[in-house]
Write an enzyme that holds these catalytic residues in place. Structure first.
Site, PDB file in Angstrom:
ATOM      1  N   LYS A 194       0.893  -1.165   0.000  1.00 40.30           N
ATOM      2  CA  LYS A 194       0.000   0.000   0.000  1.00 40.30           C
ATOM      3  C   LYS A 194       0.922   1.203   0.000  1.00 40.30           C
ATOM      4  O   LYS A 194       1.611   1.499   0.973  1.00 40.30           O
ATOM      5  CB  LYS A 194      -0.887   0.001   1.246  1.00 40.30           C
ATOM      6  CG  LYS A 194      -2.209   0.735   1.070  1.00 40.30           C
ATOM      7  CD  LYS A 194      -2.094   2.237   0.881  1.00 40.30           C
ATOM      8  CE  LYS A 194      -1.885   2.975   2.184  1.00 40.30           C
ATOM      9  NZ  LYS A 194      -1.598   4.418   1.979  1.00 40.30           N
ATOM     10  N   GLY A 228      -4.178   4.492  -1.981  1.00 39.10           N
ATOM     11  CA  GLY A 228      -5.344   4.962  -1.229  1.00 39.10           C
ATOM     12  C   GLY A 228      -4.887   5.524   0.098  1.00 39.10           C
ATOM     13  O   GLY A 228      -3.694   5.509   0.405  1.00 39.10           O
ATOM     14  N   GLY A 280      -4.502   5.885   4.219  1.00 42.81           N
ATOM     15  CA  GLY A 280      -4.118   4.918   5.243  1.00 42.81           C
ATOM     16  C   GLY A 280      -5.280   4.359   6.039  1.00 42.81           C
ATOM     17  O   GLY A 280      -5.428   3.153   6.192  1.00 42.81           O
ATOM     18  N   GLU A 287      -8.295   4.138   5.353  1.00 35.42           N
ATOM     19  CA  GLU A 287      -9.265   3.349   4.584  1.00 35.42           C
ATOM     20  C   GLU A 287      -8.548   2.169   3.929  1.00 35.42           C
ATOM     21  O   GLU A 287      -8.571   1.056   4.435  1.00 35.42           O
ATOM     22  CB  GLU A 287      -9.921   4.229   3.511  1.00 35.42           C
ATOM     23  CG  GLU A 287     -10.627   5.431   4.098  1.00 35.42           C
ATOM     24  CD  GLU A 287     -11.060   6.417   3.032  1.00 35.42           C
ATOM     25  OE1 GLU A 287     -11.034   6.091   1.829  1.00 35.42           O
ATOM     26  OE2 GLU A 287     -11.416   7.533   3.411  1.00 35.42           O
ATOM     27  N   GLY A 326      -5.393   1.351   3.664  1.00 35.48           N
ATOM     28  CA  GLY A 326      -4.383   0.697   4.497  1.00 35.48           C
ATOM     29  C   GLY A 326      -5.021  -0.181   5.557  1.00 35.48           C
ATOM     30  O   GLY A 326      -4.615  -1.329   5.777  1.00 35.48           O
ATOM     31  N   GLU A 361       8.663  -0.347  11.829  1.00 33.65           N
ATOM     32  CA  GLU A 361       9.814   0.551  11.764  1.00 33.65           C
ATOM     33  C   GLU A 361       9.240   1.952  11.913  1.00 33.65           C
ATOM     34  O   GLU A 361       8.663   2.491  10.978  1.00 33.65           O
ATOM     35  CB  GLU A 361      10.538   0.327  10.437  1.00 33.65           C
ATOM     36  CG  GLU A 361      11.973   0.737  10.493  1.00 33.65           C
ATOM     37  CD  GLU A 361      12.127   2.160  10.056  1.00 33.65           C
ATOM     38  OE1 GLU A 361      12.039   3.044  10.950  1.00 33.65           O
ATOM     39  OE2 GLU A 361      12.293   2.394   8.871  1.00 33.65           O
ATOM     40  N   CYS A 375      13.444   8.734   9.617  1.00 29.89           N
ATOM     41  CA  CYS A 375      13.255   8.185  10.961  1.00 29.89           C
ATOM     42  C   CYS A 375      14.575   8.108  11.718  1.00 29.89           C
ATOM     43  O   CYS A 375      14.592   8.128  12.936  1.00 29.89           O
ATOM     44  CB  CYS A 375      12.592   6.820  10.874  1.00 29.89           C
ATOM     45  SG  CYS A 375      13.398   5.736   9.706  1.00 29.89           S
ATOM     46  N   GLU A 413       9.218  13.926  17.659  1.00 29.52           N
ATOM     47  CA  GLU A 413       9.788  13.797  16.319  1.00 29.52           C
ATOM     48  C   GLU A 413       9.247  14.932  15.445  1.00 29.52           C
ATOM     49  O   GLU A 413       8.046  15.005  15.191  1.00 29.52           O
ATOM     50  CB  GLU A 413       9.407  12.443  15.714  1.00 29.52           C
ATOM     51  CG  GLU A 413      10.023  12.228  14.350  1.00 29.52           C
ATOM     52  CD  GLU A 413       9.711  10.848  13.767  1.00 29.52           C
ATOM     53  OE1 GLU A 413       8.537  10.476  13.703  1.00 29.52           O
ATOM     54  OE2 GLU A 413      10.669  10.149  13.382  1.00 29.52           O
TER      55      GLU A 413
HETATM   56  P1  NAI Z   1       1.651   7.529   8.802  1.00 29.67           P
HETATM   57  O1  NAI Z   1       2.393   6.588   9.676  1.00 29.67           O
HETATM   58  O2  NAI Z   1       0.244   7.803   9.146  1.00 29.67           O
HETATM   59  O3  NAI Z   1       1.716   6.995   7.280  1.00 29.67           O
HETATM   60  C1  NAI Z   1       2.566   5.964   6.817  1.00 29.67           C
HETATM   61  C2  NAI Z   1       1.777   4.991   5.977  1.00 29.67           C
HETATM   62  O4  NAI Z   1       0.779   4.369   6.783  1.00 29.67           O
HETATM   63  C3  NAI Z   1       1.016   5.627   4.802  1.00 29.67           C
HETATM   64  O5  NAI Z   1       1.052   4.743   3.699  1.00 29.67           O
HETATM   65  C4  NAI Z   1      -0.397   5.727   5.333  1.00 29.67           C
HETATM   66  O6  NAI Z   1      -1.362   5.733   4.303  1.00 29.67           O
HETATM   67  C5  NAI Z   1      -0.491   4.457   6.152  1.00 29.67           C
HETATM   68  N1  NAI Z   1      -1.516   4.438   7.202  1.00 29.67           N
HETATM   69  C6  NAI Z   1      -1.949   5.474   7.971  1.00 29.67           C
HETATM   70  N2  NAI Z   1      -2.885   5.064   8.840  1.00 29.67           N
HETATM   71  C7  NAI Z   1      -3.070   3.735   8.626  1.00 29.67           C
HETATM   72  C8  NAI Z   1      -3.883   2.739   9.222  1.00 29.67           C
HETATM   73  N3  NAI Z   1      -4.727   3.028  10.223  1.00 29.67           N
HETATM   74  N4  NAI Z   1      -3.804   1.468   8.759  1.00 29.67           N
HETATM   75  C9  NAI Z   1      -2.954   1.151   7.768  1.00 29.67           C
HETATM   76  N5  NAI Z   1      -2.143   2.056   7.160  1.00 29.67           N
HETATM   77  C10 NAI Z   1      -2.195   3.330   7.587  1.00 29.67           C
HETATM   78  O7  NAI Z   1       2.498   8.865   8.747  1.00 29.67           O
HETATM   79  P2  NAI Z   1       2.069  10.314   8.192  1.00 29.67           P
HETATM   80  O8  NAI Z   1       0.690  10.619   8.666  1.00 29.67           O
HETATM   81  O9  NAI Z   1       2.307  10.378   6.756  1.00 29.67           O
HETATM   82  O10 NAI Z   1       3.138  11.248   8.933  1.00 29.67           O
HETATM   83  C11 NAI Z   1       2.954  11.650  10.295  1.00 29.67           C
HETATM   84  C12 NAI Z   1       4.250  11.576  11.062  1.00 29.67           C
HETATM   85  O11 NAI Z   1       4.708  10.241  11.097  1.00 29.67           O
HETATM   86  C13 NAI Z   1       5.420  12.347  10.473  1.00 29.67           C
HETATM   87  O12 NAI Z   1       5.381  13.686  10.843  1.00 29.67           O
HETATM   88  C14 NAI Z   1       6.589  11.624  11.068  1.00 29.67           C
HETATM   89  O13 NAI Z   1       6.848  12.101  12.364  1.00 29.67           O
HETATM   90  C15 NAI Z   1       6.127  10.191  11.136  1.00 29.67           C
HETATM   91  N6  NAI Z   1       6.626   9.370  10.009  1.00 29.67           N
HETATM   92  C16 NAI Z   1       7.665   8.502  10.222  1.00 29.67           C
HETATM   93  C17 NAI Z   1       8.185   7.761   9.179  1.00 29.67           C
HETATM   94  C18 NAI Z   1       9.328   6.812   9.368  1.00 29.67           C
HETATM   95  O14 NAI Z   1      10.068   6.568   8.437  1.00 29.67           O
HETATM   96  N7  NAI Z   1       9.480   6.202  10.521  1.00 29.67           N
HETATM   97  C19 NAI Z   1       7.668   7.883   7.812  1.00 29.67           C
HETATM   98  C20 NAI Z   1       6.535   8.779   7.699  1.00 29.67           C
HETATM   99  C21 NAI Z   1       6.056   9.498   8.771  1.00 29.67           C
END
Ligand code: NAI
Ligand code: MG
Length: 493
Positions: free
Chosen positions: A182, A212, A214, A216, A218, A256, A291, A393
């Site tokens: 996804k 799509g 996350g 929904e 995801g 991760e 990260c 973060e």
């Molecule tokens: P997020 O963790 O919500 O998004 C990452 C992925 O998870 C995306 O593909 C998203 O569509 C999916 N996702 C979101 N909610 C989900 C759910 N309930 N079930 C399944 N999949 C889901 O991160 P976001 O909202 O883009 O960024 C927010 C903060 O997260 C950033 O400010 C940063 O601090 C952190 N982050 C950390 C990352 C890392 O590499 N460890 C990468 C991206 C964000």
């Protein structure tokens, strides 16, 4: 997200399901923006539960055959994928830079090249899914085999979508799993292109990639009953939701997650190489949307002012601008939400009376940089480890500097965080390096090195930075295979 181009101008990128390019069943789409110019560059399908179901069904069907392919043949297909990524690396990097805002020269090209290495690495270790034998007694033997898990759901973020997709795809399929990726809604195009390349060389359904939101798409994917493993990279908050989804089905997860990694400078490292290292560790050339960013800078009081002066001078020289320009060191943040978040943290940090701004500051309100989600390389001095800018973060180019004088004090501050992903130590004294490496609770410690994770090195978090290791042979075995024991009594046969 609304498009500021007339309907129809932005090309539609399709998903990969069962070896075919597909749109969403109900034809709905999501706009993809170029964050450097805030223009709509593409649309991707908005996958519904039905679309998720088709992708998982395709992966489940493909698993029946793929799991029995000889490892050598899986590896051969993966080597062809690697060659093809290499041949198309510039196009992949350009797409990546355009959708993420990451600079082409400093970030996107190295990431695309890294994907080639990742596929070659996992092709090389695909035959290593070996078991053990246990000689129980004369005529009785027990042995283990490592088997694939089945359909893997990979949820990837937008900050390094090609690297994240490549590691999850390559390590999962090398040992016979099939996968549904996804892609992140903010940067799905390069993951789709990578999946297109994979699908040229793999049977239909081995690698599927859907798009799509996350909460929904995801969430539908992680909840699907046929998914046997979830591999997630993203925020700690979403990681908790992923783990709850996995708990419902009792399936393994790799998480991760975020970080607030310490970078500790000892007096012996008051040199240009350490300044360069601190900058690299902070991932400024990826706008610090990483990260593993070494985002808490602990500098010994003896060298505090001199070191920070050198660092500020170097940061002021970084060229922020159009990600596709060769002269650009730093591109744009991914979206409006991150832009607002980063600027809020800058204001929050600078509101403290003892805080001093040594470089950068809030995003420019005028000129070219005000047209996109640009942030400046920012260094705030005089910070206390208890402040929000030192605990949370930021995921943006805001480095906070904290002075220290005693080794045990700095180690205590370094560990005073709910995260535990990475740590960076800058010293020429062996004892300091070894004591810190042993005392810091983090999954990856680097001494005088600020590189990003690469294939072969065990990588993953401690504490709320997650668990599971994926970048290495051992990570592949732990994360994407399960052991089966077989006990044989041949004494009476
Ligand atoms: P997020 O963790 O919500 O998004 C990452 C992925 O998870 C995306 O593909 C998203 O569509 C999916 N996702 C979101 N909610 C989900 C759910 N309930 N079930 C399944 N999949 C889901 O991160 P976001 O909202 O883009 O960024 C927010 C903060 O997260 C950033 O400010 C940063 O601090 C952190 N982050 C950390 C990352 C890392 O590499 N460890 C990468 C991206 C964000
Ligand atoms: Mg989110």
């Amino acid at each position: 997200m609304s498009s500021n181009l007339p309907e129809g101008d932005a090309p539609l990128y399709k998903m990969w399901v069962n070896g075919l390019e597909v749109v969403a069943q109900d034809d709905t789409t999501i706009d993809v923006l170029n964050p450097a110019f805030q223009t709509t560059i593409a649309k991707v399908p908005h996958a519904s539960t039905a679309d998720v179901g088709k992708a998982v069904d395709a992966a489940a069907k493909a698993f029946r055959g793929w799991r029995h392919w000889p490892a050598k043949e899986r590896a051969e297909a993966m080597l062809k994928i690697a060659d093809c990524i290499e041949a198309e690396a510039e196009a992949l990097a350009t797409l990546l830079a355009t959708e993420t805002g990451n600079a082409l020269r400093t970030a996107a090209r190295p990431e695309a090249a890294g994907a080639v290495g990742i596929f070659r690495y996992y092709a090389g270790v695909a035959s290593e899914a070996k078991g053990e034998t246990v000689p129980l007694s004369a005529g009785k033997l027990s042995y283990t085999v490592r088997e694939p898990l089945g359909v893997v759901a990979a949820i990837i973020p937008w900050n390094s979508p090609v690297a994240a997709a490549a590691v999850k795809i390559a390590s999962a399929i090398a040992v016979g799993n099939t996968i549904v990726v996804k892609a992140a809604e903010d940067a799905p195009l390069s993951a789709l292109k990578l999946s297109a390349i994979c699908n040229r060389f793999l049977p239909p359904g081995v690698v599927n990639c859907i798009t799509g939101y996350g909460k929904e798409t995801g969430a539908h994917l992680t909840a699907h009953p046929e998914v046997r493993k979830i591999s997630f990279t993203g925020s700690t908050e979403t990681g908790k939701a992923i783990m709850r989804a996995a708990a419902e089905k009792i399936i393994p997860v790799s998480l991760e997650l975020g970080g607030k990694s310490p970078s500790i400078v000892f007096p012996s490292a008051d040199s240009d190489w350490a300044v360069d290292g601190v900058m690299a560790a902070m991932r400024f050339t990826r706008q610090s949307q990483s990260c593993t960013a070494g985002s808490r800078l602990f500098v010994h009081r003896e060298i505090y002012d001199a070191f920070l002066d050198k660092l500020a001078t170097r940061l002021n020289r970084l060229v922020v601008g159009d990600p596709l320009e060769e002269s650009t060191d730093m591109g744009a943040l991914i979206n409006d939400r991150q832009y607002t978040k980063v600027n809020d943290y800058v204001r929050c940090g600078l509101a403290e009376p003892s805080a001093r701004l040594l470089s950068g500051g809030e995003s420019p309100r005028q000129g070219n940089l005000s047209e996109g989600y640009f942030a400046l390389p920012t260094l705030i001095s005089g910070v206390h480890n208890s402040w929000r800018v030192a605990r949370e973060e930021i995921f943006g180019p805001v480095l906070v500097a904290i002075p220290w004088s005693d080794e045990s004090e700095v180690l205590e501050m370094a560990n005073d965080t709910h995260y535990g992903l990475a740590a960076y130590i800058w010293t020429t004294q062996l004892g300091e390096a070894m004591r810190c490496s042993s005392a810091i609770d983090a999954g990856w410690i680097q001494v005088n090195s600020g590189t990003a994770p690469g294939a072969g090195i065990s990588f993953g978090g401690m504490k709320e930075s997650g668990f599971g290791r994926e970048f290495s042979l051992e990570g592949m075995l732990e994360s994407f295979t399960q052991r089966k024991s077989i006990t044989l009594d041949f004494s009476n046969t």
